[in-house]
Design an enzyme around this catalytic site. Structure first.
Site, PDB file in Angstrom:
ATOM      1  N   LYS A  55      -0.345 -51.973  98.087  1.00  0.00           N
ATOM      2  CA  LYS A  55      -0.375 -52.378  99.489  1.00  0.00           C
ATOM      3  C   LYS A  55      -0.506 -53.893  99.580  1.00  0.00           C
ATOM      4  CE  LYS A  55      -2.544 -49.569 102.311  1.00  0.00           C
ATOM      5  NZ  LYS A  55      -1.474 -49.113 103.246  1.00  0.00           N
ATOM      6  N   ARG A  66      -7.799 -51.690 112.024  1.00  0.00           N
ATOM      7  CA  ARG A  66      -7.527 -50.550 112.903  1.00  0.00           C
ATOM      8  C   ARG A  66      -8.539 -49.428 112.701  1.00  0.00           C
ATOM      9  NH1 ARG A  66      -3.481 -48.053 111.360  1.00  0.00           N
ATOM     10  NH2 ARG A  66      -2.460 -49.412 109.833  1.00  0.00           N
ATOM     11  N   ASP A  78      -5.386 -45.638  99.353  1.00  0.00           N
ATOM     12  CA  ASP A  78      -3.939 -45.829  99.171  1.00  0.00           C
ATOM     13  C   ASP A  78      -3.552 -47.276  98.903  1.00  0.00           C
ATOM     14  OD1 ASP A  78      -4.530 -46.806 101.675  1.00  0.00           O
ATOM     15  OD2 ASP A  78      -2.729 -45.983 102.625  1.00  0.00           O
ATOM     16  N   ARG A  83       5.251 -42.410  95.172  1.00  0.00           N
ATOM     17  CA  ARG A  83       6.017 -41.440  95.957  1.00  0.00           C
ATOM     18  C   ARG A  83       7.038 -40.762  95.048  1.00  0.00           C
ATOM     19  NH1 ARG A  83       8.473 -43.809 101.090  1.00  0.00           N
ATOM     20  NH2 ARG A  83       6.340 -43.431 101.834  1.00  0.00           N
ATOM     21  N   SER A 118      10.177 -31.345 114.961  1.00  0.00           N
ATOM     22  CA  SER A 118      10.097 -32.681 115.553  1.00  0.00           C
ATOM     23  C   SER A 118       9.228 -33.614 114.725  1.00  0.00           C
ATOM     24  CB  SER A 118       9.540 -32.591 116.978  1.00  0.00           C
ATOM     25  OG  SER A 118       8.246 -32.017 116.977  1.00  0.00           O
ATOM     26  N   HIS A 126       0.479 -34.969 100.555  1.00  0.00           N
ATOM     27  CA  HIS A 126      -0.264 -36.144 100.124  1.00  0.00           C
ATOM     28  C   HIS A 126      -1.371 -35.731  99.153  1.00  0.00           C
ATOM     29  CE1 HIS A 126       0.868 -39.070 103.601  1.00  0.00           C
ATOM     30  NE2 HIS A 126       1.843 -38.247 103.326  1.00  0.00           N
ATOM     31  N   GLU A 149      -2.951 -42.892  95.954  1.00  0.00           N
ATOM     32  CA  GLU A 149      -2.270 -41.851  96.733  1.00  0.00           C
ATOM     33  C   GLU A 149      -0.919 -41.525  96.112  1.00  0.00           C
ATOM     34  OE1 GLU A 149      -1.876 -41.364 101.373  1.00  0.00           O
ATOM     35  OE2 GLU A 149      -0.205 -42.564 100.642  1.00  0.00           O
ATOM     36  N   HIS A 165      11.301 -45.080 110.455  1.00  0.00           N
ATOM     37  CA  HIS A 165      10.413 -46.224 110.239  1.00  0.00           C
ATOM     38  C   HIS A 165      11.122 -47.535 110.597  1.00  0.00           C
ATOM     39  CE1 HIS A 165       7.207 -48.600 108.427  1.00  0.00           C
ATOM     40  NE2 HIS A 165       8.144 -49.301 107.805  1.00  0.00           N
TER      41      HIS A 165
END
Length: 341
Positions: A55, A66, A78, A83, A118, A126, A149, A165
């Site tokens: 990150k 946040r 994470d 992935r 949706s 995860h 993660e 995204h």
């Protein structure tokens, strides 16, 4: 009185400690990616990709503010993320089991099961994990206690997540009302495509089983079309004592050459091979392929290319890579073919 929107952590301290830990995060990223990739390879679990990232500092600080974290570096799971993008839905569970085998899983969150179409762009499984305690030694001392993660999703999920995204829609309420219906419809199309890919994969497995039974029976049924699955199965059965090509692209190219050369069924190919086998063995003895700069023998697809080139003008013409000299060489062995094609 403190500003309610101000962070609960010392920003400069977090920045300093994050930069100090960068080499450790990088080591964890590399080690976790290697361990998981090796496990998937050993288990022969196909996947589209394994990607990883650390990150960025702005992203870390934004998330910490946040979520009003006190100590982001110890509270976030994470900072290092992996992935795995699977080919099919049925691959997700085997990948998940590989993750459980490789690492100590702290938390598992399935965001696929029970979710509406949706939500397709946000679907994945995860895992929060750590390196196993049995991984010991200097290379693990600094990384063993750091959680990371792992996300597991299909290609379709990943494609839709990337597209949505890019549009900067983080949640449903971000989408303008007049665009919401189209957005959900597109999401649904990807959802349906994912299910159909899975269905197609299962049907392909059934078809392959049927072909294998026909071609490998004591009295094989060879009147099946030449395609990737039938040719692969036939070659493994016909040439048990030879090395087999594992490159599907090379086999696919041979399928095209055979069909362009008028060989459209396995039965036709089998007849050519039986009639031209002596010619091929003579050719191989006189002109063996070079293996590690030494005379070797042909693998299965090489046998077919050489043998069909000797026995069939039409197949030879379908091979655009042949020069005049090699054509003349093949012609000298045609007299040993027991049947005309």
């Amino acid at each position: 009185m403190a500003d309610q929107n101000s962070p609960l952590f010392d920003k400069e301290d977090v920045e300093r400690r994050f930069r100090e830990r960068q080499p450790t995060y990088k080591r964890l990223e590399d080690e976790a990616t290697f361990v998981l990739g090796d496990k998937l390879d050993q288990a022969s679990i196909k996947r589209h990709s394994i990607t990883s990232r650390i990150k960025t500092l702005p992203s870390l600080l934004d998330k910490a503010e946040r979520q009003q974290l006190n100590d982001p570096l110890s509270e976030m799971n994470d900072i290092v993320g992996l992935r795995v993008v699977c080919l099919f839905l049925s691959d997700i569970e085997p990948v998940g089991q590989a993750i459980r085998d490789c690492f100590d899983v702290i938390k598992e969150d399935n965001k696929i099961e029970g979710q509406p179409a949706s939500s397709f762009g946000y679907m994945s499984v995860h895992f929060v994990a750590r390196m196993k305690k049995e991984y010991k030694g200097p290379r693990y001392d600094l990384i063993s206690d750091i959680p990371f993660e792992i996300q597991v999703r299909t290609i379709a999920m990943d494609a839709w997540a990337a597209a949505s995204h890019y549009l900067d829609y983080k949640t449903d309420v971000d989408i303008p009302k007049e665009l919401r219906r189209d957005f959900y419809a597109l999401s649904g199309l990807f959802y349906v495509a994912d299910r159909h890919f899975e269905t197609f994969a299962k049907e392909r497995e059934k078809a392959l089983t049927i072909v294998e039974k026909k071609l490998t029976a004591p009295h094989p049924e060879l009147d099946v079309e030449v395609n990737l699955d039938s040719l692969t199965t036939y070659l493994r059965s016909k040439f048990k004592d030879r090395e087999h090509s594992v490159d599907e692209k090379n086999i696919s190219n041979l399928v095209q050459e055979l069909r362009d050369g008028g060989v459209v069924t396995i039965k036709q190919l089998d007849e050519i091979i039986d009639a031209g086998w002596d010619a091929f063995l003579r050719y191989e003895k006189d002109h063996p392929p070079s293996v590690d700069e030494k005379p070797g023998v042909y693998i299965d697809i090489g046998i077919v290319r050489v043998l069909c080139s000797i026995a069939s003008d039409k197949f030879q013409d379908a091979r655009k890579d042949l020069g005049d000299e090699i054509r003349k060489r093949y012609a000298t062995y045609r007299g040993y073919v027991t049947k005309k094609f």
